[in-house]
Design a protein around this motif. Structure first.
Motif, PDB file in Angstrom:
ATOM      1  N   VAL A 119       0.861  -1.187   0.000  1.00 44.81           N
ATOM      2  CA  VAL A 119       0.000   0.000   0.000  1.00 44.81           C
ATOM      3  C   VAL A 119       0.893   1.231   0.000  1.00 44.81           C
ATOM      4  O   VAL A 119       1.755   1.386   0.869  1.00 44.81           O
ATOM      5  CB  VAL A 119      -0.925   0.016   1.246  1.00 44.81           C
ATOM      6  CG1 VAL A 119      -1.746   1.295   1.289  1.00 44.81           C
ATOM      7  CG2 VAL A 119      -1.815  -1.215   1.258  1.00 44.81           C
ATOM      8  N   SER A 120       0.697   2.110  -0.970  1.00 39.42           N
ATOM      9  CA  SER A 120       1.475   3.337  -1.060  1.00 39.42           C
ATOM     10  C   SER A 120       1.108   4.265   0.090  1.00 39.42           C
ATOM     11  O   SER A 120      -0.074   4.481   0.378  1.00 39.42           O
ATOM     12  CB  SER A 120       1.188   4.050  -2.387  1.00 39.42           C
ATOM     13  OG  SER A 120       1.749   5.354  -2.368  1.00 39.42           O
ATOM     14  N   LEU A 121       2.133   4.833   0.713  1.00 38.23           N
ATOM     15  CA  LEU A 121       1.871   5.769   1.801  1.00 38.23           C
ATOM     16  C   LEU A 121       1.328   7.096   1.288  1.00 38.23           C
ATOM     17  O   LEU A 121       0.889   7.934   2.077  1.00 38.23           O
ATOM     18  CB  LEU A 121       3.130   5.983   2.639  1.00 38.23           C
ATOM     19  CG  LEU A 121       3.610   4.761   3.412  1.00 38.23           C
ATOM     20  CD1 LEU A 121       4.799   5.107   4.283  1.00 38.23           C
ATOM     21  CD2 LEU A 121       2.497   4.156   4.242  1.00 38.23           C
ATOM     22  N   ASP A 122       1.332   7.290  -0.024  1.00 41.70           N
ATOM     23  CA  ASP A 122       0.742   8.481  -0.631  1.00 41.70           C
ATOM     24  C   ASP A 122      -0.742   8.303  -0.925  1.00 41.70           C
ATOM     25  O   ASP A 122      -1.390   9.226  -1.417  1.00 41.70           O
ATOM     26  CB  ASP A 122       1.466   8.836  -1.937  1.00 41.70           C
ATOM     27  CG  ASP A 122       2.902   9.285  -1.692  1.00 41.70           C
ATOM     28  OD1 ASP A 122       3.151   9.900  -0.636  1.00 41.70           O
ATOM     29  OD2 ASP A 122       3.755   9.025  -2.551  1.00 41.70           O
ATOM     30  N   SER A 123      -1.286   7.126  -0.636  1.00 44.86           N
ATOM     31  CA  SER A 123      -2.685   6.844  -0.968  1.00 44.86           C
ATOM     32  C   SER A 123      -3.641   7.384   0.099  1.00 44.86           C
ATOM     33  O   SER A 123      -3.264   7.611   1.245  1.00 44.86           O
ATOM     34  CB  SER A 123      -2.893   5.334  -1.121  1.00 44.86           C
ATOM     35  OG  SER A 123      -2.743   4.687   0.126  1.00 44.86           O
ATOM     36  N   VAL A 124      -4.894   7.554  -0.302  1.00 41.68           N
ATOM     37  CA  VAL A 124      -5.939   7.977   0.624  1.00 41.68           C
ATOM     38  C   VAL A 124      -6.131   6.918   1.705  1.00 41.68           C
ATOM     39  O   VAL A 124      -6.320   7.248   2.885  1.00 41.68           O
ATOM     40  CB  VAL A 124      -7.265   8.246  -0.127  1.00 41.68           C
ATOM     41  CG1 VAL A 124      -8.411   8.492   0.837  1.00 41.68           C
ATOM     42  CG2 VAL A 124      -7.096   9.418  -1.076  1.00 41.68           C
ATOM     43  N   VAL A 125      -6.061   5.646   1.337  1.00 41.44           N
ATOM     44  CA  VAL A 125      -6.223   4.563   2.307  1.00 41.44           C
ATOM     45  C   VAL A 125      -5.153   4.653   3.397  1.00 41.44           C
ATOM     46  O   VAL A 125      -5.459   4.512   4.579  1.00 41.44           O
ATOM     47  CB  VAL A 125      -6.168   3.188   1.604  1.00 41.44           C
ATOM     48  CG1 VAL A 125      -6.057   2.065   2.599  1.00 41.44           C
ATOM     49  CG2 VAL A 125      -7.383   3.007   0.725  1.00 41.44           C
ATOM     50  N   ALA A 126      -3.917   4.912   3.009  1.00 42.33           N
ATOM     51  CA  ALA A 126      -2.846   5.031   3.998  1.00 42.33           C
ATOM     52  C   ALA A 126      -3.079   6.248   4.894  1.00 42.33           C
ATOM     53  O   ALA A 126      -2.891   6.164   6.119  1.00 42.33           O
ATOM     54  CB  ALA A 126      -1.489   5.127   3.306  1.00 42.33           C
TER      55      ALA A 126
END
Length: 159
Positions: free
Chosen positions: A64-71
């Protein structure tokens, strides 16, 4: 009954009844902050910053990218729950994270038996937004009462 879950990081199925999976922390350095202290329900030494860091590491290992909304949502939930345990709950007694079934599972325990409540917001008083924010961002939030505190479990879908 023994159930199992599939790890997102390795694709291996792990039994879940009373056993940790490889995607549950403890931290790689063995620092406190994962699981309940062996000596009872005294506070464990982990800060909101350290908790966010551990969640970020787990998300990255899961792809999971730490730039994602989920993160961002996962880190916000982590910050709110750990901060509230420290600030209002008498100290953090449990911090456990895992990824299973394409979701982040976060458990935060504290020494207070009082359940969180949403406070009405007012212009003259800061705060009161954290608990409603956690409830809005998480797919599921549950509270388990304990004789000496509580555990808040939050589940956040990763897709």
């Amino acid at each position: 009954m023994l159930t199992s879950r599939r790890s997102r990081t390795s694709g291996v199925t792990f039994p879940t009844q009373g056993r940790k999976s490889p995607i549950d922390l403890p931290a790689p350095d063995g620092a406190p902050g994962s699981g309940r202290r062996e000596d009872g329900d005294q506070a464990i030494a982990i800060t909101p910053t350290a908790a966010r860091h551990r969640v970020g590491e787990l998300l990255e290992r899961a792809g999971v990218s730490l730039d994602s909304v989920v993160a961002a949502d996962a880190l916000m939930i982590t910050t709110e729950l750990v901060t509230n345990a420290v600030r209002h709950g008498g100290g953090l007694t449990l911090f456990r994270i895992a990824i299973a079934d394409n979701a982040l599972h976060l458990s935060v325990g504290d020494a207070s038996s009082h359940t969180p409540v949403a406070r009405p917001s007012s212009l003259g008083r800061p705060g009161g937004y954290g608990w409603p924010l956690v409830q809005r961002l998480a797919a599921h939030v549950g509270i388990t009462a304990l004789p000496e505190g509580k555990i808040i479990n939050a589940v956040l879908r990763l897709t």
